[in-house]
Design a protein around this motif. Structure first.
Motif, mmCIF file in Angstrom:
data_model
loop_
_atom_site.group_PDB
_atom_site.id
_atom_site.type_symbol
_atom_site.label_atom_id
_atom_site.label_comp_id
_atom_site.label_asym_id
_atom_site.label_seq_id
_atom_site.Cartn_x
_atom_site.Cartn_y
_atom_site.Cartn_z
ATOM 1 N N ARG A 269 -23.747 38.339 -0.499
ATOM 2 C CA ARG A 269 -24.219 36.685 -1.161
ATOM 3 C C ARG A 269 -25.041 35.864 -0.924
ATOM 4 N NH1 ARG A 269 -18.230 36.860 -4.207
ATOM 5 N NH2 ARG A 269 -18.261 38.476 -5.503
ATOM 6 N N GLN B 260 -28.141 36.919 -0.054
ATOM 7 C CA GLN B 260 -28.905 37.148 -1.452
ATOM 8 C C GLN B 260 -29.666 35.755 -2.033
ATOM 9 O OE1 GLN B 260 -30.275 39.797 -2.787
ATOM 10 N NE2 GLN B 260 -30.069 38.776 -4.619
ATOM 11 N N LEU B 261 -28.505 34.062 -1.193
ATOM 12 C CA LEU B 261 -28.839 32.764 -1.757
ATOM 13 C C LEU B 261 -29.977 32.426 -1.048
ATOM 14 C CD1 LEU B 261 -27.620 29.961 -2.544
ATOM 15 C CD2 LEU B 261 -26.475 29.562 -0.508
ATOM 16 N N LEU C 269 -32.422 34.636 0.042
ATOM 17 C CA LEU C 269 -33.565 35.163 -0.314
ATOM 18 C C LEU C 269 -34.508 34.189 -1.588
ATOM 19 C CD1 LEU C 269 -32.874 38.838 0.300
ATOM 20 C CD2 LEU C 269 -34.068 37.444 2.171
ATOM 21 N N SER C 270 -33.053 33.896 -2.522
ATOM 22 C CA SER C 270 -33.122 33.707 -3.061
ATOM 23 C C SER C 270 -34.120 31.789 -3.321
ATOM 24 C CB SER C 270 -32.201 33.630 -4.532
ATOM 25 O OG SER C 270 -31.081 32.741 -3.852
ATOM 26 N N ASN C 271 -33.827 31.277 -2.616
ATOM 27 C CA ASN C 271 -34.522 30.369 -2.042
ATOM 28 C C ASN C 271 -35.526 30.442 -0.668
ATOM 29 O OD1 ASN C 271 -33.017 28.017 -3.281
ATOM 30 N ND2 ASN C 271 -31.035 29.436 -2.074
#
Length: 134
Positions: free
Chosen positions: A47, A50-51, A53-55
């Protein structure tokens, strides 16, 4: 837990987990049959990956965060010392991009208003060439 269980628990695809392993972000143990086995902390780690990479961080950037990814959600705590350089680079890049976009906005507003200053910052004075999409 097996890779499919981790995928379901963390909300990512098996393919993403394999990519994270390939990039050195996850290091599963291998069972005698070759299956990947993950410990209980893998869900939080995935998680956090993911956080990040999404930023806008790259997988290479995320490697700098590895010592901190098992300690709960990375966005809730103070900056992890190994990640400070990556965060500093990201903030600098964002500030440059904001300055570029602000300059573009200012040129567009000037073109639409004929050089007149809008009444409020961040607003565009009405001009016949300026119509908002419905």
């Amino acid at each position: 837990m097996l890779i499919g269980e981790l995928a379901r628990a963390s909300g990512v695809t098996v393919r993403a987990l394999r990519y994270y392993e390939q990039e050195g972000l996850l290091q599963p143990e291998r069972a005698a049959n070759g299956y990947r086995r993950y410990d209980g902390g893998a869900v939080a780690k995935v998680r956090n990956i993911q956080l990040l990479l999404s930023n806008g961080f790259t997988a290479q950037d995320v490697r700098g965060f590895l010592p901190c990814l098992d300690d709960g959600e990375v966005s809730l705590g103070p900056a992890c010392p190994p990640s400070v350089e990556a965060v500093s680079r990201k903030v600098e890049a964002l500030e440059e991009r904001i300055a570029e976009l602000s300059a573009v906005r200012d040129r567009l507003v000037e073109a639409l208003t004929g050089g007149a200053t809008p009444r409020r910052p961040g607003t565009v004075a009405r001009h016949p060439a300026y119509t908002r999409p419905a």
